[in-house]
Design a protein around this motif. Sequence first.
Motif, PDB file in Angstrom:
ATOM      1  N   UNK A  56     110.674  58.133  18.218  1.00  0.00           N
ATOM      2  CA  UNK A  56     110.465  58.238  19.666  1.00  0.00           C
ATOM      3  C   UNK A  56     109.605  59.454  19.995  1.00  0.00           C
ATOM      4  N   UNK A  57     109.879  60.586  19.328  1.00  0.00           N
ATOM      5  CA  UNK A  57     109.062  61.786  19.541  1.00  0.00           C
ATOM      6  C   UNK A  57     107.620  61.541  19.129  1.00  0.00           C
ATOM      7  N   UNK A  58     107.441  60.865  18.002  1.00  0.00           N
ATOM      8  CA  UNK A  58     106.090  60.555  17.535  1.00  0.00           C
ATOM      9  C   UNK A  58     105.372  59.670  18.545  1.00  0.00           C
ATOM     10  N   UNK A  59     106.060  58.636  19.024  1.00  0.00           N
ATOM     11  CA  UNK A  59     105.436  57.735  19.997  1.00  0.00           C
ATOM     12  C   UNK A  59     105.110  58.477  21.295  1.00  0.00           C
ATOM     13  N   UNK A  60     106.022  59.358  21.718  1.00  0.00           N
ATOM     14  CA  UNK A  60     105.771  60.145  22.929  1.00  0.00           C
ATOM     15  C   UNK A  60     104.574  61.065  22.728  1.00  0.00           C
ATOM     16  N   UNK A  61     104.548  61.756  21.575  1.00  0.00           N
ATOM     17  CA  UNK A  61     103.421  62.649  21.289  1.00  0.00           C
ATOM     18  C   UNK A  61     102.123  61.874  21.150  1.00  0.00           C
ATOM     19  N   UNK A  62     102.186  60.720  20.495  1.00  0.00           N
ATOM     20  CA  UNK A  62     100.990  59.896  20.335  1.00  0.00           C
ATOM     21  C   UNK A  62     100.468  59.445  21.697  1.00  0.00           C
ATOM     22  N   UNK A  63     101.376  59.038  22.565  1.00  0.00           N
ATOM     23  CA  UNK A  63     100.983  58.615  23.917  1.00  0.00           C
ATOM     24  C   UNK A  63     100.376  59.793  24.679  1.00  0.00           C
ATOM     25  N   UNK A  64     101.009  60.957  24.564  1.00  0.00           N
ATOM     26  CA  UNK A  64     100.505  62.154  25.234  1.00  0.00           C
ATOM     27  C   UNK A  64      99.120  62.525  24.712  1.00  0.00           C
ATOM     28  N   UNK A  65      98.931  62.434  23.400  1.00  0.00           N
ATOM     29  CA  UNK A  65      97.621  62.740  22.820  1.00  0.00           C
ATOM     30  C   UNK A  65      96.557  61.767  23.313  1.00  0.00           C
ATOM     31  N   UNK A  66      96.906  60.485  23.386  1.00  0.00           N
ATOM     32  CA  UNK A  66      95.938  59.499  23.880  1.00  0.00           C
ATOM     33  C   UNK A  66      95.614  59.736  25.351  1.00  0.00           C
ATOM     34  N   UNK A  67      96.638  60.067  26.147  1.00  0.00           N
ATOM     35  CA  UNK A  67      96.427  60.256  27.584  1.00  0.00           C
ATOM     36  C   UNK A  67      95.623  61.520  27.892  1.00  0.00           C
ATOM     37  N   UNK A  69      93.338  62.969  25.809  1.00  0.00           N
ATOM     38  CA  UNK A  69      92.197  63.110  24.899  1.00  0.00           C
ATOM     39  C   UNK A  69      90.968  63.657  25.620  1.00  0.00           C
ATOM     40  N   UNK A  70      90.645  63.104  26.766  1.00  0.00           N
ATOM     41  CA  UNK A  70      89.449  63.534  27.499  1.00  0.00           C
ATOM     42  C   UNK A  70      89.581  64.993  27.930  1.00  0.00           C
ATOM     43  N   UNK A  71      90.752  65.362  28.447  1.00  0.00           N
ATOM     44  CA  UNK A  71      90.956  66.747  28.892  1.00  0.00           C
ATOM     45  C   UNK A  71      90.885  67.715  27.719  1.00  0.00           C
ATOM     46  N   UNK A  72      91.474  67.331  26.569  1.00  0.00           N
ATOM     47  CA  UNK A  72      91.434  68.212  25.400  1.00  0.00           C
ATOM     48  C   UNK A  72      90.013  68.366  24.875  1.00  0.00           C
ATOM     49  N   UNK A  73      89.247  67.274  24.872  1.00  0.00           N
ATOM     50  CA  UNK A  73      87.851  67.373  24.430  1.00  0.00           C
ATOM     51  C   UNK A  73      87.054  68.274  25.362  1.00  0.00           C
ATOM     52  N   UNK A  74      87.341  68.177  26.660  1.00  0.00           N
ATOM     53  CA  UNK A  74      86.647  69.037  27.619  1.00  0.00           C
ATOM     54  C   UNK A  74      87.010  70.500  27.376  1.00  0.00           C
ATOM     55  N   UNK A  75      88.297  70.780  27.167  1.00  0.00           N
ATOM     56  CA  UNK A  75      88.717  72.155  26.883  1.00  0.00           C
ATOM     57  C   UNK A  75      88.123  72.652  25.568  1.00  0.00           C
ATOM     58  N   UNK A  76      88.102  71.786  24.555  1.00  0.00           N
ATOM     59  CA  UNK A  76      87.520  72.175  23.269  1.00  0.00           C
ATOM     60  C   UNK A  76      86.037  72.503  23.402  1.00  0.00           C
ATOM     61  N   UNK A  77      85.367  71.844  24.343  1.00  0.00           N
ATOM     62  CA  UNK A  77      83.933  72.099  24.498  1.00  0.00           C
ATOM     63  C   UNK A  77      83.663  73.492  25.068  1.00  0.00           C
ATOM     64  N   UNK A  78      84.666  74.123  25.669  1.00  0.00           N
ATOM     65  CA  UNK A  78      84.479  75.463  26.223  1.00  0.00           C
ATOM     66  C   UNK A  78      84.702  76.557  25.187  1.00  0.00           C
ATOM     67  N   UNK A  79      85.244  76.205  24.047  1.00  0.00           N
ATOM     68  CA  UNK A  79      85.429  77.167  22.964  1.00  0.00           C
ATOM     69  C   UNK A  79      84.430  76.804  21.874  1.00  0.00           C
ATOM     70  N   UNK A  80      83.598  77.745  21.547  1.00  0.00           N
ATOM     71  CA  UNK A  80      82.516  77.505  20.595  1.00  0.00           C
ATOM     72  C   UNK A  80      82.953  77.974  19.210  1.00  0.00           C
ATOM     73  N   UNK A  81      82.637  77.165  18.203  1.00  0.00           N
ATOM     74  CA  UNK A  81      82.854  77.561  16.816  1.00  0.00           C
ATOM     75  C   UNK A  81      81.603  77.200  16.025  1.00  0.00           C
ATOM     76  N   UNK A  82      81.663  77.352  14.717  1.00  0.00           N
ATOM     77  CA  UNK A  82      80.474  77.100  13.893  1.00  0.00           C
ATOM     78  C   UNK A  82      79.971  75.669  14.030  1.00  0.00           C
ATOM     79  N   UNK A  83      80.886  74.736  14.262  1.00  0.00           N
ATOM     80  CA  UNK A  83      80.489  73.332  14.363  1.00  0.00           C
ATOM     81  C   UNK A  83      79.842  73.011  15.707  1.00  0.00           C
ATOM     82  N   UNK A  84      80.240  73.723  16.762  1.00  0.00           N
ATOM     83  CA  UNK A  84      79.763  73.378  18.101  1.00  0.00           C
ATOM     84  C   UNK A  84      78.725  74.351  18.647  1.00  0.00           C
ATOM     85  N   UNK A  85      78.293  75.313  17.835  1.00  0.00           N
ATOM     86  CA  UNK A  85      77.302  76.284  18.312  1.00  0.00           C
ATOM     87  C   UNK A  85      75.995  75.592  18.676  1.00  0.00           C
TER      88      UNK A  85
END
Length: 200
Positions: A56-67, A69-85
């Motif tokens: 149940x925790x896995x399914x909840x976390x999986x659902x949360x990760x899917x829901x 995803x767009x916000x996390x990608x947007x937040x990740x785009x504001x932090x620069x690393x060697x891959x995103x420079x």
Amino acid sequence: MIENNKKIKNSLYIVLVIVLVAVFFYLYLLKIVKNKQNGELLFAIYKLQEMELAQQNFLTNDKLLRETKVEREKLDSFVINKKTISNLIEEIETLGKHANVELNKTLSVEKNTQRPKESLLKFSIRVKGGFKDVYYFALLIENIPYKIRVKRMSLATSVSGVSSAISGIVDVSGNKTKSTQKEETWTGDINFELLSYINE
């Protein structure tokens, strides 16, 4: 005969006691086996409940990760690393094209003197173009969606090989007062540090 009867009675009592002890011993062993089986059964039920909860925790976390995803990608785009420079460099080049300026850039990674475990990505950008374009580019750089610290920003102009640094108030209306006035080329130097950089 009485003695034989007593012996038979005693033998019967002994046999009866032995049978009763054997029955009690059998019941005791049966109870131990059942308790052990019940314990194993309870342990198996407990493990199944744990597995159901984990699922149940896995399914909840999986659902949360899917829901998210767009916000996390947007937040990740504001932090620069060697891959995103490269994305940041492309964004700066796009801003230069948008502002209609010539763009030269250099960048370096240096240790943060205040926080030795962190690294700073330092940019040095030189742009050339009209005053409005150079100024507009400087505004765009100041407002990129990353945590930056502008270390130095300067504007200078040159007309027919004579250069002068800007000082005081500049008329940015763009109205030409003389028809023979040449288009001034402005140079802007911008040095800034990207604080949202992870050197991994």
